[in-house]
Write an enzyme that holds these catalytic residues in place. Structure first.
Site: not given
Lengths: 577, 149
Positions: A368, A301
């Site tokens: 990405e 995260c």
């Protein structure tokens, strides 16, 4: 044996434990001694000298931050000699400082500015000599303005000791001394992971977040854009500090109302995708445990942590959960699932996230991160930037009626809330994984062993006969300890949570300037208090997450999830480590 | 000899990186970037710290420079004795300014603080060897032996 020391400071008797400094003794009896290079959570540096005091029997003034208190010592902190010395020290520092306060990101929140005011610096007899060093805007997350640096070295301490990132060091000597990234290069070429902890360490405006408020204002003014925001779990507890309130004081619904006042079209919550992360990551862990996947699995995260792993532990990238962070899961879904559900053209959506983090700015800019077919997250603003917007807009939060989150990606549970504190992701995962594996209802959802600011926490959990060992680290020097174990094949753990910043996201690089870890502890308490009050506290109970799986994703780790919610990592191959 | 071999000789010495930097500089005339990186690896310290050491000491240079380093004392006694004229002569003879190196890579001109030879001001040093009572007229002769080497 008596381990106490008795001394007097400004005629006030003080008793302190042996080893205390004059500064600590003075603070104990409420005497304020000014400091700049001193930081309560760091080693003593004693290089700025602004804390000097008179000690009876000593010819020279003594630095209160480094001078140990001694039996019978008589200290004076307010004599004319002391005040004159401090003023001269400040004048000398200011003679090397641009004094560009009105244009500075730290205007109104600067330790040097405060001291210049307190010591009524007026006509500095020393000529201002600017070094004329260029600003460094090489990263999308934070900038350096070395001209403003006062060489206190607090950023170097944070970067090397607290974070073990070692991006910053000194160059040259004497008047030529500068704090520089490795080899005097741009920050982007150094091992910097963009955690932004140096921003909190800096007493002045020599390091800050790359501000992007103007981009938001332009989007809000554009009638064709639907501006949607997500709020990260750690933001609410700290945003009050930016607008004259106490830590945790601003209620969530009033915060939401404030964002609507700013002009956001839809207010949604990263807590929603935090719950979703648990569904995906919890199942990924079970899959790895059952099918002999790479263990221990690391949480993914924290973008500062991801940068750190890609920089220093590229051999362990397979251990990272493939789950995108909640911010990026949100970004991928808001322009696909949510756009469809709301019947809004995804190309018109401008997706803004409000984050306690500066590394999130970099994460959102990763090439990405466009699985939605668009830039998944268009703009990342820090808690501080939103604080600035609130102050600029003049919103009176005491008069504001609360407002609910918008639908489909706004619901959340207590498990999402605690993502903001170190150990929270682990606890949230355990709440869900336990019930999935055992099929039983968890009676007490509080895994208190995972909580707190302690650097490394560990626990064992019995999952239907299988013992699962977990560890949690906050601050990257603690992460390094766990990573070296894994690298050496000595790690006993199955699942490791890592947060780059001390205390977790509540202490993130984008949070209100945090001068001590005690503030982080306070924010952590508010996070768990919020969790306690939530009617639902397990991610798999989130009603909107259920709808998301029923209508769109179908199952955790399914085809759609892999397309939108998972990612891969790349070794950074940095040269100057 | 390459950096690794030189570094290996000082690895177990306390504060050995400074000795190693001197040895590398004796060999290469300055501390190339790769040498600083190799030293950081060899002594297991961050590059940022190794670079800090390499730039802290004025006797180290992290920029390429001429092989024969000429230092002129800029302290008061040499200044009074005519260091300025010596500097002008050196700059004229070598065709470079203070702080620069000749394009052939043979000479570098640097300032230094007092080298402790005040009995014979003005003083210059070449590769650490002091020359005292230097006059502008003596410069070509002094440099001649280094031009051949």
């Amino acid at each position: 044996m008596n381990n106490n020391i008795n001394l007097t400071i400004d005629n006030i008797p003080v008793t302190v434990p042996k080893g205390s400094t004059i500064l600590q003794a003075a603070r104990q009896v409420g005497i304020k001694i000014p400091t700049l290079c001193y930081h309560p959570d760091q080693a003593v540096k004693a290089n700025c000298r602004v804390c000097v005091c008179e000690v009876e029997g000593s010819r020279l003034l003594q630095a209160a931050c480094s001078q140990p208190a001694m039996e019978g010592m008589v200290v004076k902190t307010r004599t004319p000699k002391v005040i004159e010395a401090r003023k001269t020290i400040l004048e000398l520092i200011l003679a090397h400082h641009p004094q560009d306060c009105l244009n500075c990101i730290r205007n109104g929140n600067c330790e040097l500015q405060d001291l210049a005011a307190e010591y009524f610096i007026r006509d500095n007899p020393f000529e201002l000599k600017r070094r004329g060093l260029p600003k460094d805007y090489s990263t999308p997350a934070l900038f350096r303005d070395p001209d403003k640096c006062i060489l206190c070295r607090r950023c170097i301490d944070t970067c090397s000791v607290t974070q073990s990132v070692n991006a910053l060091g000194l160059q040259n000597r004497g008047f030529e001394t500068m704090v520089v990234p490795s080899m005097g290069l741009d920050l982007i070429d150094s091992p910097c992971v963009m955690c932004g902890q140096c921003i909190h360490a800096c007493p002045v405006g020599a390091i800050g977040e790359v501000e992007e408020i103007d981009k938001l204002l332009a989007a809000l003014a554009d009638p064709n854009k639907v501006v949607v925001t997500q709020i990260a779990p750690a933001v609410r507890v700290a945003i009050g500090e930016e607008i004259g309130m106490q830590t945790g004081e601003l209620p969530m619904d009033v915060f939401v109302a404030g964002l609507r006042q700013l002009g956001f079209d839809y207010v949604l919550h990263t807590n929603f995708t935090a719950d979703l992360t648990i569904m995906e990551e919890g199942n990924e862990l079970l899959q790895r445990l059952n099918e002999g996947g790479t263990l221990p699995m690391f949480t993914s995260c924290s973008p500062g942590w991801i940068n750190f792993c890609e920089t220093y532990y590229p051999d362990l990238l397979d251990n990272l959960s493939t789950c995108k962070s909640p911010q990026q899961m949100f970004g991928a879904l808001v322009k696909t699932y949510w756009a469809e559900k709301m019947n809004i053209a995804p190309e018109n959506i401008y997706s803004v996230s409000i984050m306690p983090c500066v590394a999130k700015k970099y994460e959102a800019s990763r090439p990405e991160m466009d699985d939605s077919g668009y830039r998944d997250v268009d703009l990342v603003l820090t808690t501080r930037e939103i604080g600035r917007l609130f102050r600029m807009s003049g919103i009176d939060f005491t008069q504001l009626a609360g407002s609910d989150f918008d639908s489909w990606m706004g619901a959340y549970t207590g498990a999402g809330v605690i993502f903001g504190a170190s150990g929270g992701v682990m606890e949230a995962a355990l709440r869900t994984v336990y019930e999935v594996v055992t099929g039983e209802t968890l009676q007490d959802v509080n895994f208190t062993v995972t909580r707190g600011i302690e650097g490394i926490k560990e626990a064992e959990l019995d999952l239907a006969g299988t013992t699962v060992k977990i560890a949690i680290a906050n601050g990257l020097s603690n992460a390094r300890i766990l990573m070296d174990q894994v690298r050496n094949g000595e790690s006993p753990y199955h699942f490791i949570e890592i947060m780059a910043c001390p205390g977790g996201c509540i202490g993130g690089g984008g949070q209100p300037i945090t001068k001590a870890n005690t503030k982080r502890v306070e924010r952590i308490e508010k996070i768990y208090a919020e969790d306690e009050k939530m009617p639902l506290r397990k991610s798999h109970q989130n009603p909107e997450v259920k709808v998301l799986y029923d209508e769109f994703l179908h199952e955790p780790l399914g085809e759609k999830s892999h397309e939108l919610l998972h990612t891969h990592y790349h070794a950074k191959n940095k040269k100057y480590l | 000899m390459d950096y690794k071999e030189i570094l290996a000789q000082y690895r177990d010495l306390p504060g050995g990186i400074i000795e190693a930097f001197h040895a590398i500089q004796d060999e290469f005339g300055y501390l190339p970037e790769e040498a600083v990186l190799e030293a950081a690896r060899g002594f297991a310290i961050p590059v940022a710290e190794a670079f800090g050491i390499a730039t802290f000491y004025s006797m180290f240079s992290v920029k390429p420079r001429g092989k024969n380093v000429i230092r002129i004392c800029e302290s008061a006694p040499c200044h009074i004795a005519g260091a300025t004229e010596v500097i002008a002569a050196l700059e004229r003879e070598l065709g470079i300014k203070m702080g620069e190196s000749t394009s052939c890579g043979r000479f570098a001109l640097e300032f230094t603080e007092c080298v402790g030879q005040c009995q014979g001001t003005p003083v210059i040093t070449i590769n650490g060897k002091p020359y005292t009572n230097v006059s502008p007229a003596a410069i070509p002769n002094i440099l001649a032996e280094y031009k051949q080497a």
